[in-house]
Design an enzyme around this catalytic site. Structure first.
Site, PDB file in Angstrom:
ATOM      1  N   HIS A 176      31.655  -0.913 -29.718  1.00  0.00           N
ATOM      2  CA  HIS A 176      31.801  -2.319 -29.486  1.00  0.00           C
ATOM      3  C   HIS A 176      33.220  -2.828 -29.816  1.00  0.00           C
ATOM      4  CE1 HIS A 176      27.307  -3.434 -29.724  1.00  0.00           C
ATOM      5  NE2 HIS A 176      27.318  -2.198 -29.960  1.00  0.00           N
ATOM      6  N   ASP A 388      40.937  -7.507 -29.345  1.00  0.00           N
ATOM      7  CA  ASP A 388      39.409  -7.685 -29.534  1.00  0.00           C
ATOM      8  C   ASP A 388      38.710  -6.614 -28.339  1.00  0.00           C
ATOM      9  OD1 ASP A 388      36.970  -8.893 -30.262  1.00  0.00           O
ATOM     10  OD2 ASP A 388      37.996 -10.880 -30.693  1.00  0.00           O
TER      11      ASP A 388
HETATM   12  C1  G6P Z   1      32.149  -6.330 -35.358  1.00  0.00           C
HETATM   13  C2  G6P Z   1      31.585  -5.027 -35.125  1.00  0.00           C
HETATM   14  C3  G6P Z   1      30.112  -4.668 -35.720  1.00  0.00           C
HETATM   15  C4  G6P Z   1      29.828  -5.373 -37.011  1.00  0.00           C
HETATM   16  C5  G6P Z   1      30.510  -6.900 -37.003  1.00  0.00           C
HETATM   17  C6  G6P Z   1      30.507  -7.595 -38.402  1.00  0.00           C
HETATM   18  O1  G6P Z   1      31.544  -7.081 -34.429  1.00  0.00           O
HETATM   19  O2  G6P Z   1      31.755  -4.555 -33.762  1.00  0.00           O
HETATM   20  O3  G6P Z   1      29.970  -3.473 -35.749  1.00  0.00           O
HETATM   21  O4  G6P Z   1      28.875  -5.263 -37.387  1.00  0.00           O
HETATM   22  O5  G6P Z   1      31.821  -6.900 -36.443  1.00  0.00           O
HETATM   23  O6  G6P Z   1      31.109  -6.606 -39.350  1.00  0.00           O
HETATM   24  P1  G6P Z   1      30.415  -6.175 -40.672  1.00  0.00           P
HETATM   25  O7  G6P Z   1      31.280  -5.553 -41.267  1.00  0.00           O
HETATM   26  O8  G6P Z   1      29.997  -7.564 -41.224  1.00  0.00           O
HETATM   27  O9  G6P Z   1      29.234  -5.532 -40.058  1.00  0.00           O
END
Ligand code: G6P
Length: 526
Positions: A176, A388
């Site tokens: 992602h 990003d």
């Molecule tokens: C990004 C990443 C995700 C992640 C999200 C939130 O979008 O691509 O994999 O889950 O951030 O971050 P966190 O550390 O709270 O999972």
């Protein structure tokens, strides 16, 4: 053609596993502690679950992920009609795997070292151990011949670990976030292991063609494997196989969000927001996780200078900045929060009058309805990340603008910039350019705004998250590999780390779109 295999009859009878398994670091639900001390689960609606829910329901799929808290493994449970498998992380693993290797090593490294990545061997060991547990869970819950879709940078070793146990399953992986240029990726002491981990998949999806090209180059340089177009030839016990790496730009539930933005209660709330802001002519909006990749400080600097120069500001214009709390125990995030809050206070201290505030700063998270109302209330949306993978906020803003008004200022360094040609593109490092572009966006004529917004809305409507999931899964399970480029097999590793024959990077270390850049079926039109 169904995008996932028909349920295996024996499996369906014995219940010995699921034909579709999602493996992601997070579950699509949040744990809620009840007053009586019990636990319940509340859906945490994200883009991924919206996209995969229909496929999950149709196939009786399972979702393996972590709840976000330190503690014992919740194990398999049902919530909201979905089969979920909760993974547990100990307090040490939260520190070393999640806060450490995921968010203080890989996250900054993959975002072009905006913050310095830290390399610690015990963090790597925790990453290996947690990836192994996720792989084991996937092996346990996948039926014979199942499709397993693994997500994101937290789980890059799972494809190979799973393949070693379960050669019968079809494995997809989607990254992602950006995949960095090799000069940056090469800093990772475990670069070869990460590339080999990913190569356990049959199909690797990236946000942009440049990310897929960077990955293919990492394969050549870190492992010496050869690539042809989008394919990497790897050897396995059953002979050589091709792993494909291509772009599948992710999107949002465009129709769902557009409908929310049409609701009368949401439109009323948007009018209320403008009222409480003092009915300015122009509402500028920023919406981000509070993360150093998002360029919030650059945006505030530009806005602060526009105020100083009298080019923008109350009562004519106000800025609303939503910065949702994120990774609050990681040092770089704490430091960023302090700096953002100091900057906001300075700007407001210097420019506010009683009853008139230039920056409305909200360190909170909001439900979808409130977000839609904010998007509706905003004349100019500021999306200015330094790097990003995609940036779904840009797409959400566009989806909400049903009347085709509004302007999007968008960083060139987002995946979304490859798709949203109607945006006002900016280099957020160029503060003068950013200031001029913000001013230009505030002054755009209705006709031009409509023309730009219409083209962006068409793109977001036609390329929604359901199409993204469908395209990825049908490529993973379909007979045909993603289209190859026309380049021949390229040279393998350069053990000295010298200039690679494919040398397709710009001075910043990002792969340029080389002739062999893979184009996935979902890849963006330029
Ligand atoms: C990004 C990443 C995700 C992640 C999200 C939130 O979008 O691509 O994999 O889950 O951030 O971050 P966190 O550390 O709270 O999972």
């Amino acid at each position: 053609m169904p995008s996932i295999p028909e349920p295996d009859a024996a499996t369906a009878e014995t219940g010995a596993g699921h034909d579709f398994v999602v493996v992601a670091s997070r579950l699509p639900v949040d744990r809620v502690e009840e007053p009586d001390g019990g636990t319940s689960w509340r859906p945490s609606p994200g883009g991924l679950v919206t996209a995969l829910e229909p496929v999950m329901r149709e196939a009786g799929g399972a979702w393996i992920g972590w709840s976000g808290d330190a503690g014992p493994e919740p194990g398999p449970f049902e919530a909201n009609g979905l089969h979920l498998v909760g993974m547990g992380l100990s307090a040490e693993e939260v520190r070393d795997f999640y806060e450490g290797f995921c968010n203080a090593t890989l996250w900054p490294l993959y975002h072009d070292v905006i913050a310095p990545p830290q390399f610690h061997r015990h963090w790597w060991e925790a990453y290996v151990a947690v990836n192994r547990r996720f792989a084991q869970a996937a092996a346990t819950h996948a039926a014979r011949g199942a499709t397993v879709w693994i997500h994101d940078y937290q789980l890059q070793l799972v494809p190979q670990m799973l393949r070693q146990q379960r050669a019968d399953v079809r494995i997809g992986f989607f990254n992602h976030i950006p995949f960095p240029g090799y000069e940056i990726f090469a800093q990772l002491p475990w670069r070869r292991q990460v590339v080999e981990g990913l190569l356990g998949a049959d199909l690797l999806g990236f946000q942009r063609r440049a990310d897929a090209a960077n990955f293919l180059r990492a394969c050549r340089r870190a492992t010496g494997l050869t690539t042809k177009g989008s394919a990497v030839r790897v050897s396995g016990p059953a002979g050589p196989r091709d792993v494909h790496a291509a772009a599948f730009p992710i999107s949002i539930d465009s129709a769902g969000l557009s409908q929310i933005a049409q609701r009368e209660d949401v439109r009323k709330r948007a009018r209320e927001i403008r009222e409480v802001l003092g009915q300015p002519e122009i509402v500028l909006l920023g919406v981000d996780r509070l993360d150093y990749t998002k360029g919030i400080l650059h945006r505030l600097k530009a806005y602060g200078e526009l105020l100083n120069e009298g080019r923008l500001g109350p009562p004519q214009a106000v800025l609303v900045q939503v910065a949702s709390p994120s990774r609050e125990r990681v040092e770089a995030y704490r430091a960023l929060r302090d700096e953002v809050e100091l900057t906001v206070s300075r700007i407001n201290g210097e420019h506010a009058e009683v009853g008139s505030t230039p920056v409305h700063y909200l360190h909170q998270s909001y439900p979808r309805e409130e977000m839609a109302a904010l998007y509706l209330a905003a004349d100019v949306m500021l999306v200015t990340p330094l790097r990003d993978g995609m940036n779904l906020v840009a797409k959400e803003y566009v989806a909400c603008r049903n009347d085709e008004s509004g302007a999007l200022v968008l960083s060139e360094f987002t995946g979304a910039a490859d798709e949203l040609g109607g945006a006002f593109l900016v280099n957020p490092h160029d503060i003068e350019g950013l200031k001029d572009t913000i001013v230009r966006a505030t002054a755009v004529s209705r006709a031009e705004a409509r023309r730009r917004m219409r083209s962006m809305r068409r793109r977001v409507r036609e390329h929604d998250v359901a199409r993204w999931a469908q395209t990825f899964l049908s490529t993973l399970n379909g007979p045909a590999a993603p289209p190859n480029g026309d380049a021949g097999h390229e040279a393998g590793a350069d053990p000295d780390g010298g200039t690679s024959p494919d040398g397709n990077t710009d001075p910043g270390g990002h792969a340029s779109t080389s002739p062999d850049a893979p184009l996935g079926p979902g890849a963006a039109a330029h």
